[in-house]
Design a protein around this motif. Structure first.
Motif, PDB file in Angstrom:
ATOM      1  N   ARG A 168      14.455 -35.405  -7.174  1.00 18.40           N
ATOM      2  CA  ARG A 168      15.223 -35.426  -5.935  1.00 18.40           C
ATOM      3  C   ARG A 168      14.952 -36.650  -5.072  1.00 18.40           C
ATOM      4  O   ARG A 168      15.880 -37.215  -4.487  1.00 18.40           O
ATOM      5  N   THR A 193      22.263 -26.147 -12.302  1.00 17.50           N
ATOM      6  CA  THR A 193      21.390 -24.971 -12.151  1.00 17.50           C
ATOM      7  C   THR A 193      20.381 -25.106 -11.013  1.00 17.50           C
ATOM      8  O   THR A 193      19.764 -24.114 -10.622  1.00 17.50           O
ATOM      9  N   LEU A 194      20.207 -26.299 -10.470  1.00 13.93           N
ATOM     10  CA  LEU A 194      19.127 -26.518  -9.501  1.00 13.93           C
ATOM     11  C   LEU A 194      19.603 -26.966  -8.127  1.00 13.93           C
ATOM     12  O   LEU A 194      18.792 -27.239  -7.245  1.00 13.93           O
ATOM     13  N   ILE A 195      20.892 -27.047  -7.898  1.00  9.78           N
ATOM     14  CA  ILE A 195      21.430 -27.577  -6.646  1.00  9.78           C
ATOM     15  C   ILE A 195      21.230 -26.592  -5.493  1.00  9.78           C
ATOM     16  O   ILE A 195      21.583 -25.417  -5.598  1.00  9.78           O
ATOM     17  N   THR A 196      20.682 -27.105  -4.397  1.00 10.33           N
ATOM     18  CA  THR A 196      20.407 -26.286  -3.215  1.00 10.33           C
ATOM     19  C   THR A 196      21.402 -26.599  -2.099  1.00 10.33           C
ATOM     20  O   THR A 196      22.201 -27.539  -2.195  1.00 10.33           O
ATOM     21  N   ASP A 197      21.341 -25.816  -1.019  1.00  8.50           N
ATOM     22  CA  ASP A 197      22.197 -26.075   0.140  1.00  8.50           C
ATOM     23  C   ASP A 197      21.915 -27.453   0.740  1.00  8.50           C
ATOM     24  O   ASP A 197      22.837 -28.140   1.203  1.00  8.50           O
ATOM     25  N   LYS A 198      20.644 -27.862   0.725  1.00  4.27           N
ATOM     26  CA  LYS A 198      20.287 -29.188   1.228  1.00  4.27           C
ATOM     27  C   LYS A 198      20.938 -30.272   0.381  1.00  4.27           C
ATOM     28  O   LYS A 198      21.438 -31.279   0.899  1.00  4.27           O
ATOM     29  N   ASP A 199      20.933 -30.077  -0.932  1.00  2.95           N
ATOM     30  CA  ASP A 199      21.572 -31.038  -1.831  1.00  2.95           C
ATOM     31  C   ASP A 199      23.069 -31.151  -1.515  1.00  2.95           C
ATOM     32  O   ASP A 199      23.635 -32.249  -1.488  1.00  2.95           O
ATOM     33  N   LYS A 233      25.022 -18.546 -12.673  1.00  8.76           N
ATOM     34  CA  LYS A 233      24.338 -19.364 -11.674  1.00  8.76           C
ATOM     35  C   LYS A 233      25.094 -20.677 -11.442  1.00  8.76           C
ATOM     36  O   LYS A 233      25.291 -21.107 -10.306  1.00  8.76           O
ATOM     37  N   THR A 237      27.268 -22.069  -8.077  1.00  8.18           N
ATOM     38  CA  THR A 237      27.005 -23.375  -7.467  1.00  8.18           C
ATOM     39  C   THR A 237      28.273 -24.213  -7.387  1.00  8.18           C
ATOM     40  O   THR A 237      28.541 -24.862  -6.363  1.00  8.18           O
ATOM     41  N   LYS A 240      30.438 -23.065  -4.601  1.00  8.27           N
ATOM     42  CA  LYS A 240      29.904 -23.467  -3.294  1.00  8.27           C
ATOM     43  C   LYS A 240      30.156 -24.960  -3.030  1.00  8.27           C
ATOM     44  O   LYS A 240      30.488 -25.357  -1.908  1.00  8.27           O
TER      45      LYS A 240
END
Length: 450
Positions: A168, A193-199, A233, A237, A240
């Motif tokens: 990141r 599979t690893l993306i967050t809201d911050k991303d 998952k 994402t 979103k």
């Protein structure tokens, strides 16, 4: 603006093709490539541009065959001038085998691998991503590389892996650096599979686009190649991302597990609200070499492409084919796919290859830690091989009217299959059918505009 007299002879390229489509003809300039649409009198005009007749004689013959105001000498002169300006005819005998290759003016695009590390173990991975390389580039090295890329004229940066979101810090820094430098097209490739809201906030704020890879349109096909428990998952994402107005693409590699899912792929894209669907042919490199059961034939690939395209059109879903269709309007002559010419791929340890799909193969051009990006691009023997390569070097392609559109297809597919760059692509029949279908669509569109 070209000048022309009635006493000049006219020539059309040997590769010029006229194809009847209903009541009109699509004219494809194989040396262009460009497309115009003409009626019966236009067809006859091109037939007379063989170096035998002067323009005055051509105009007389056309008017005799089609006596109307539209075939007057002035109209024929105007028509001839426009065709000369667009490269469809010439006052000089054309050389159909003239090669137009040489040193590229700028480096337009790079694939920059941030890491070899990946949290998945996909069966079709062409670089066998998994463990990180022991000598991956630092954040500082990555940022310096992006700066040099921009100085060389670069405007399309594709950040990829492995899985990009496993690094990141350099990812965030790279995206911000690219925007600060004015690089307009920044894309991040990910398995999703690893993306967050911050991303997602970073992606939205930086206006970067995201390409999420799927193994298919169902849990069964996706899980077969990417592992159990990942499909839902990833879908969550992607939804979103789209709802957050991030420019999102889903990419699917056509292979045995997802064969027959064409309509489901289109419906899934519609449901998710993504901007684009891309389809790729499987490349049997890396881990994919261990899974020949994933292979499909060119006939099966073409059938899958048609199924996705038809369903996507019905649903109003944009696919990569609409992008190709748009590019056909303005596309100039292409001698090759661009690998090693205006596009390069850089592995996480700095190794440089002509293209993403050549990575980990024998065609390594150098390492950006040992030489500058420009030195490798302009002086390495590997890149020079690609820069001097023309579709005209492929014997089977020389007589093909689509050669400067298709430009020989994917060189990586060809090299993987034949260990030779000067052989026709194994997917030649697929590319040819796709392009002719798209040309027919464009011709109808142009005809309706007249």
């Amino acid at each position: 603006m070209s000048t022309i007299s009635l006493d000049q002879k006219l020539y059309s390229p040997d590769s010029l093709v006229l194809k009847k489509l209903g009541d009109f003809y699509a004219v494809l300039n194989g040396d262009g490539p460009n497309i115009v649409v003409v009626d019966e009198s236009g067809k006859d005009f091109f037939g007379l541009c063989n170096g035998t007749y002067k323009l005055r004689e051509i105009a007389e013959r056309i008017h005799e065959r089609h006596p109307s105001e539209d075939t007057s000498t002035d109209k024929i002169m105007e028509f001839s001038r426009s065709l000369i300006n667009s490269g469809f005819i010439t006052t000089k005998p054309p050389d159909p085998l003239k090669k137009e290759v040489g040193l590229p003016e700028r480096l337009s695009q790079i694939y920059l691998h941030l890491t070899h590390k990946c949290n998945l173990d996909c069966k079709h991975c062409y670089i066998s991503a998994g463990r990180p390389l022991p000598d991956e580039m630092t954040s500082k090295e990555i940022l310096n590389l992006i700066e040099e890329f921009r100085r060389l004229g670069g405007n399309r940066l594709i950040l990829t892996g492995g899985e990009t979101f496993l690094r990141r810090e350099p990812l965030y820094q790279a995206v911000r650096k690219a925007r600060d430098l004015g690089i307009q097209d920044v894309k991040i490739e990910t398995n999703g599979t690893l993306i967050t809201d911050k991303d997602i906030r970073l992606l939205k704020d930086s206006e970067a686009s995201v390409a999420v890879s799927l193994g298919g349109a169902t849990p069964r096909s996706h899980s077969y190649v990417r592992g159990k428990g990942t499909f839902l998952k990833v879908i969550k994402t992607v939804r979103k991302l789209a709802e957050s107005n991030v420019n999102t693409t889903i990419g699917i590699t056509l292979m045995r597990p997802n064969l027959g899912e064409g309509r489901k792929i289109a419906h899934l894209a519609k449901d998710l609200g993504v901007n684009l669907v891309t389809l790729n042919m499987i490349t049997f490199m890396g881990r994919a070499k261990e899974h020949e059961e994933l292979a499909i034939s060119p006939t099966e690939a073409m059938s899958a492409v048609k199924e996705v395209r038809q369903a996507a059109e019905e649903l109003g879903v944009k696919t990569v084919f609409e992008e190709i269709l748009t590019s056909l309007r303005h596309l100039g002559r292409r001698e090759s796919c661009g690998a090693g010419v205006n596009s390069l791929s850089i592995a996480a340890n700095g190794d440089l290859y002509p293209c993403n799909s050549f990575q980990d193969g024998p065609l390594r051009a150098g390492n950006v830690r040992e030489q500058t990006l420009e030195e490798i691009w302009r002086k390495s023997s590997v890149c020079q091989t690609f820069q001097n390569l023309s579709v005209l070097d492929i014997h089977e392609c020389r007589g093909c009217e689509l050669k400067f559109i298709c430009s020989g297809g994917c060189l990586a597919e060809t090299f993987r299959t034949f260990q030779d760059l000067r052989v026709r692509s194994p997917y030649c029949s697929v590319y040819k059918e796709i392009y002719w279908n798209l040309i027919a669509e464009l011709a109808h569109e142009l005809w309706n505009e007249t």
